[in-house]
Write an enzyme that holds these catalytic residues in place. Structure first.
Site, short mmCIF file in Angstrom:
data_model
loop_
_atom_site.label_atom_id
_atom_site.label_comp_id
_atom_site.label_asym_id
_atom_site.label_seq_id
_atom_site.Cartn_x
_atom_site.Cartn_y
_atom_site.Cartn_z
N LEU A 38 44.61 40.11 40.47
CA LEU A 38 44.54 41.57 40.61
C LEU A 38 43.12 41.99 41.04
O LEU A 38 42.19 41.20 40.98
CB LEU A 38 44.91 42.24 39.28
CG LEU A 38 46.33 41.96 38.76
CD1 LEU A 38 46.49 42.52 37.33
CD2 LEU A 38 47.38 42.58 39.68
N ILE A 180 27.75 46.19 54.80
CA ILE A 180 28.15 44.79 54.53
C ILE A 180 27.24 43.82 55.29
O ILE A 180 26.76 42.83 54.73
CB ILE A 180 29.64 44.57 54.88
CG1 ILE A 180 30.52 45.37 53.91
CG2 ILE A 180 30.01 43.09 54.84
CD1 ILE A 180 32.00 45.34 54.22
N GLY A 268 33.08 46.64 60.56
CA GLY A 268 33.92 47.64 59.92
C GLY A 268 35.27 47.10 59.49
O GLY A 268 35.56 45.90 59.65
N ALA A 317 35.02 51.76 46.97
CA ALA A 317 35.84 51.50 45.79
C ALA A 317 35.95 52.73 44.89
O ALA A 317 37.04 53.06 44.40
CB ALA A 317 35.25 50.33 45.02
N HIS A 441 9.51 58.69 30.21
CA HIS A 441 8.43 57.97 30.88
C HIS A 441 8.22 56.63 30.20
O HIS A 441 8.24 56.57 28.97
CB HIS A 441 7.13 58.78 30.80
CG HIS A 441 5.95 58.05 31.34
ND1 HIS A 441 5.74 57.91 32.69
CD2 HIS A 441 4.94 57.40 30.72
CE1 HIS A 441 4.64 57.20 32.89
NE2 HIS A 441 4.12 56.86 31.71
C1 LIG Z 1 32.11 42.43 51.37
C2 LIG Z 1 32.47 43.79 50.87
C3 LIG Z 1 31.64 44.42 49.98
C4 LIG Z 1 31.96 45.68 49.51
N1 LIG Z 1 31.11 46.28 48.62
C5 LIG Z 1 31.40 47.49 48.15
C6 LIG Z 1 30.57 48.11 47.19
O1 LIG Z 1 29.57 47.55 46.77
N2 LIG Z 1 30.92 49.32 46.73
C7 LIG Z 1 32.03 49.98 47.18
O2 LIG Z 1 32.28 51.10 46.74
N3 LIG Z 1 32.85 49.41 48.08
C8 LIG Z 1 32.57 48.20 48.57
N4 LIG Z 1 33.42 47.60 49.44
C9 LIG Z 1 34.63 48.34 49.86
C10 LIG Z 1 35.70 48.25 48.77
O3 LIG Z 1 35.99 46.90 48.53
C11 LIG Z 1 36.95 49.01 49.20
O4 LIG Z 1 36.61 50.32 49.54
C12 LIG Z 1 37.96 49.04 48.06
O5 LIG Z 1 38.33 47.75 47.68
C13 LIG Z 1 39.22 49.81 48.49
O6 LIG Z 1 40.12 49.81 47.45
P1 LIG Z 1 41.68 49.96 47.71
O7 LIG Z 1 42.30 50.02 46.36
O8 LIG Z 1 41.95 51.07 48.65
O9 LIG Z 1 42.14 48.64 48.47
P2 LIG Z 1 41.85 47.10 48.27
O10 LIG Z 1 40.77 46.84 47.33
O11 LIG Z 1 41.73 46.55 49.65
O12 LIG Z 1 43.17 46.55 47.59
C14 LIG Z 1 44.40 46.56 48.23
C15 LIG Z 1 45.27 45.50 47.62
O13 LIG Z 1 46.59 45.69 48.09
C16 LIG Z 1 47.21 44.44 48.27
N5 LIG Z 1 48.31 44.61 49.22
C17 LIG Z 1 48.25 45.02 50.50
N6 LIG Z 1 49.48 45.13 51.02
C18 LIG Z 1 50.32 44.78 50.04
C19 LIG Z 1 51.72 44.68 49.97
N7 LIG Z 1 52.51 45.00 50.99
N8 LIG Z 1 52.29 44.25 48.80
C20 LIG Z 1 51.49 43.91 47.73
N9 LIG Z 1 50.16 44.00 47.75
C21 LIG Z 1 49.60 44.43 48.89
C22 LIG Z 1 46.08 43.58 48.82
O14 LIG Z 1 46.37 42.20 48.59
C23 LIG Z 1 44.90 44.07 48.02
O15 LIG Z 1 44.71 43.28 46.88
C24 LIG Z 1 33.15 46.33 49.93
C25 LIG Z 1 34.01 45.68 50.82
C26 LIG Z 1 33.68 44.43 51.28
C27 LIG Z 1 34.63 43.75 52.23
#
Ligand SMILES: Cc1cc2nc3c(=O)[nH]c(=O)nc-3n(C[C@H](O)[C@H](O)[C@H](O)COP(=O)(O)OP(=O)(O)OC[C@H]3O[C@@H](n4cnc5c(N)ncnc54)[C@H](O)[C@@H]3O)c2cc1C
Length: 462
Positions: A38, A180, A268, A317, A441
């Site tokens: 998860l 990133i 991106g 996130a 401070h």
């Molecule tokens: C290298 C890196 C570093 C980052 N660092 C930061 C940071 O420091 N701070 C920050 O705020 N953001 C950061 N981000 C961005 C952040 O990870 C994302 O904005 C965030 O994870 C988005 O959350 P989400 O819940 O929308 O989707 P996600 O975290 O992408 O989760 C989506 C989930 O849905 C699952 N999924 C997709 N389709 C299906 C399906 N059909 N059935 C079942 N499961 C499915 C996927 O497997 C995944 O686990 C970073 C991203 C990267 C790549």
């Protein structure tokens, strides 16, 4: 077939937070996740692993550069890359199993597998179809590459591959000077790689305050990162051991190349909605694949909501988490709210960079009368003691009312300091409110207060 009040597809920060809040609000909840663990991109291949590597390599930097000056003498630590990877993987495991624990605690069913929506009110996972009064799409995003650039996750890698390279590359080329690219570039620079960042625009960190961009780039340059700005990457030719990036200068159309052992494509991310069946269902998306939602995260199909990276807005996130909580409230018949004007963004390099609200450029473009209060960390005692005096805090406030419109920080713990301003902005505070608040401070936060003072009669320590 099981029946639920809510089924959330995706367990990233948007999905898992939504699931927990739904359960807390008394809704029978399930979350579908196709990954083995998860937590989504963030916990598995994003925020958490990148911060673990940034932390470890920052410690290395401190040991190599500042320990001796503090009287801590002896051999500098050497890098055991396998152990650093193990530390990173352990950190991921602790976080992903933490979500599993929270699911159990809140009686949320994890439906393991990839989900689709065959029709409104139904979610299919594997061969099973489950019923749900409400469905939340929280499927996140995936890496977006460039035409002419094929990712093999060995020589030409995305952020996912960059987090788990077999060895520290001698030369790393990074395409894209966004968050990133610069975070991972910093990690490998500290580990000894020769890092060249190639960026299409004429500055780093697109969208950030101009003064921050300039200062930050200068500091990264001092740390040894090379920059090629205003360069359009045309192609990457890879062999089994190295790659060549060909780019065209946007200034004079001349062509040049950068050779590297590994190329990180950090240009991106794009919404990930594959296999959900959104088209057949009638859920509207933009031509870039972004799911269209209204102010309550409702899609064009009744009972289907969407949040996080797969809808519009910054791919962060905490933005996904806030939407997850808010949409749960809406589904439970309450009022859900996200203040999109107060979403901080942070770059976890050293120094850190953090921003919230308006930039000076945006205020100028809008013709808004504003004042800027700035304070350098050179005037902060704690920062000087900690070898962390590079950077500044800048607060932007309305010229007439003094109400805070934005803040930009380059400096130590910027990612934590910014939240004082976030709270102030949530409460519609003036810069004077921050300036009149007693700050302990010696703390870095005194620099925030001094910047607020600089919006009025002036800072004390400058
Ligand atoms: C290298 C890196 C570093 C980052 N660092 C930061 C940071 O420091 N701070 C920050 O705020 N953001 C950061 N981000 C961005 C952040 O990870 C994302 O904005 C965030 O994870 C988005 O959350 P989400 O819940 O929308 O989707 P996600 O975290 O992408 O989760 C989506 C989930 O849905 C699952 N999924 C997709 N389709 C299906 C399906 N059909 N059935 C079942 N499961 C499915 C996927 O497997 C995944 O686990 C970073 C991203 C990267 C790549």
């Amino acid at each position: 077939m099981s029946s639920y009040d809510v089924i959330i597809i995706g367990s990233g920060p948007g999905g898992y937070v939504c699931a927990i809040r739904c359960a807390q609000l008394g809704l029978k909840t399930a979350c579908v996740e196709g990954r083995e663990t998860l937590g989504g991109t963030c916990l598995n291949v994003g925020c958490i692993p990148s911060k673990a590597l940034l932390h470890a390599t920052h410690m290395l930097h401190e040991a190599e550069h500042n320990f001796a000056d503090m009287g801590l003498k002896g051999k500098s630590p050497s890098v055991d890359w396998t152990q650093m990877q193990a530390y990173k993987d352990k950190t991921i495991g602790q976080n992903t199993s933490g979500i599993e624990y929270l699911f159990k605690k809140n009686k949320i069913d994890w439906l393991k597998g990839w989900g689709s929506i065959p029709e409104a009110g139904k979610v299919k996972v594997g061969d099973e179809v489950h019923e749900a009064k409400s469905i939340v799409v929280a499927t996140g995003s995936d890496v977006a590459t460039l035409p002419g650039v094929e990712i093999d996750e060995k020589i030409v890698v995305s952020s996912t591959g960059a987090l788990s390279l077999g060895k520290v590359p001698k030369r790393l080329a990074v395409i894209g000077a966004g968050v990133i690219g610069l975070e991972m570039g910093s990690v490998y620079r500290r580990l000894g790689s020769e890092v060249t960042v190639i960026e299409y625009l004429d500055h780093v960190t697109p969208g950030m305050d101009g003064e921050v961009q300039k200062t930050f780039q200068k500091l990264l340059k001092k740390q040894g990162l090379n920059f090629v700005l205003g360069a359009a990457v045309e192609k990457v030719d890879a062999t089994k051991t190295k790659a060549k990036v060909t780019y065209t200068s946007r200034k004079d159309d001349s062509e040049a190349t950068v050779e590297a052992d590994v190329v990180l494509v950090a240009t991106g991310r794009k919404p990930y909605t594959e296999g959900l069946g959104l088209d057949a269902l009638g859920v509207k998306t933009t031509d870039r694949g972004v799911i269209e939602t209204d102010g309550e995260w409702k899609t064009s199909v009744d009972g289907v909501y969407a949040i996080g990276d797969c809808i519009s807005g910054p791919m962060l996130a905490h933005k996904a988490e806030d939407e997850g909580m808010a949409v749960a409230e809406v589904i439970a018949g309450k009022h859900g709210h996200v203040n999109y004007g107060v979403i901080p963004s942070v770059i976890y390099t050293h120094p850190e960079v953090a921003a919230v609200g308006e930039t000076e450029e945006a205020l100028k473009e809008a013709g808004r009368a504003y004042k800027a209060g700035k304070f350098s960390f050179m005037g902060n005692g704690r920062a000087k003691a900690n070898f962390a005096a590079d950077g500044f805090v800048k607060i932007l406030a309305d010229k007439e009312t003094d109400r805070i419109l934005g803040a930009h920080i380059v400096g130590p713990m910027a990612g934590d300091l910014i939240h004082e301003i976030c709270v102030a902005m949530e409460f519609g505070a003036a810069a004077e409110d921050v300036a009149m608040t007693c700050h302990a401070h010696p703390t870095y936060s005194e620099a925030v207060r001094e910047a607020a003072l600089a919006c009025g009669d002036g800072p004390i320590h400058m």
